[in-house]
Design an enzyme around this catalytic site. Structure first.
Site, short mmCIF file in Angstrom:
data_model
loop_
_atom_site.label_atom_id
_atom_site.label_comp_id
_atom_site.label_asym_id
_atom_site.label_seq_id
_atom_site.Cartn_x
_atom_site.Cartn_y
_atom_site.Cartn_z
N SER A 43 0.77 -1.15 0.03
CA SER A 43 -0.08 0.02 -0.18
C SER A 43 0.85 1.24 -0.17
CB SER A 43 -0.88 -0.23 1.22
OG SER A 43 -2.02 0.82 0.98
N ASP A 168 -5.88 -3.44 -2.54
CA ASP A 168 -4.98 -2.80 -1.55
C ASP A 168 -4.23 -4.28 -0.88
OD1 ASP A 168 -3.73 -2.14 1.07
OD2 ASP A 168 -4.30 -0.11 0.39
#
Length: 292
Positions: A43, A168
């Site tokens: 991320s 993510d």
């Protein structure tokens, strides 16, 4: 481009705009000529990783501070338009090219011999997927991968890349320690974006999340499992730290959320990372160079 840390894995935790802290740490490493030959991130941690591997101190700061001044960056108006709370297409794919507000030093990145791992959640296989050096042939590849790693479910649309659909990488934990262990590393330098005592609570509003992901129920189930995986990873990090196998850098206080857009607060968070780095860099060097 030579590296000088070969036996320790560098790991950047995710955390959205909290990674302003990580950038302060990463820039301290660069300013002290500490170059890891292996780095993993998830991320926002992947974005810090890219700026670190391209050795771009200024881009690191701009990525988590100045970017909030850009009207195309994101916010709830962007979310309502379907572009995501963070406008992933813009902040990863458009802004990184030459002549754009946040050009990425792709050649420097590509010429860095360090191995990297960027974690994502692969919707179609319902499992984590780590992209590596071998997956990158151009700037478009690496920016798409970074976007995929950072596509927060619900807040952002998934990223379509080649034949895959990705969210993510934090869904599978948030700290890319598992891949470093799998790759054979025994010692670790881990940059966290939460205080040491932090643990995730169980997911709330499960019914609403299930409705949102009614066509991909495995995404919802993965979201529900995430706190347990994350907390177990935090426990492992602390055990490694206690055993002298990990140098873990924690913020002393984390007062912002992953969606922070207040520039002053982001500067303060970045400065906290720099201050800790300046204070502890000699301790880091003792750990890193003794690992050779």
């Amino acid at each position: 481009m030579e590296n000088n840390i070969y036996d320790v894995a560098l790991i950047f935790e995710g955390g959205g705009m909290r990674a302003a802290f990580s950038t302060g740490i990463a820039n301290t490493l660069l300013e002290n000529n500490i170059y890891f030959d292996y780095a993993s991130g998830i991320s926002a941690g992947a974005s810090v990783l890219l700026n670190y591997l391209s050795k771009d101190v200024e881009r690191g700061k701009k990525s988590f501070i100045d970017i909030v001044d850009d009207p195309n960056f994101g916010g709830w108006s962007s979310f309502v338009k379907g572009k995501g709370f963070f406008n992933g297409e813009y902040i990863y794919e458009q802004i990184a090219h030459p002549g754009q507000p946040l050009p990425f030093k792709y050649d420097e990145f590509k010429n860095n011999p360090a191995r990297f791992r960027i974690g994502t959640y692969d919707v179609l296989s319902n499992a984590s997927k780590y992209f590596t050096n071998e997956d990158v042939n151009c700037i478009e590849d690496i920016m798409k991968i970074a976007r995929a790693s950072s596509s927060l479910p619900i807040l952002m649309p998934p990223t379509i890349y080649k034949t895959g659909v990705y969210y993510d990488g934090g869904l599978c934990g948030g700290i890319a320690l598992d891949i470093a262990i799998k790759d054979g590393y025994k010692k670790f330098f881990i940059v966290r974006t939460q205080e040491k005592s932090y643990r995730k609570n169980p997911v709330k509003h499960k019914s609403a999340i299930k409705r949102f992901f009614k066509n991909t129920p495995m995404v919802a189930e993965t979201m529900f499992k995430r706190p347990y995986i994350y907390n177990e990873t935090c426990n492992l990090v602390e055990r490694l730290e206690k055993a002298g196998l990990a140098m873990v850098v924690y913020p002393e206080k984390m007062d912002i959320t992953n969606r922070e857009k207040d520039k002053i607060k982001l500067i303060q968070t970045y400065n906290q990372g720099c201050k800790i780095g300046q204070r502890d860099v000699e301790k880091w060097k003792n750990f890193l160079y003794s690992a050779k």
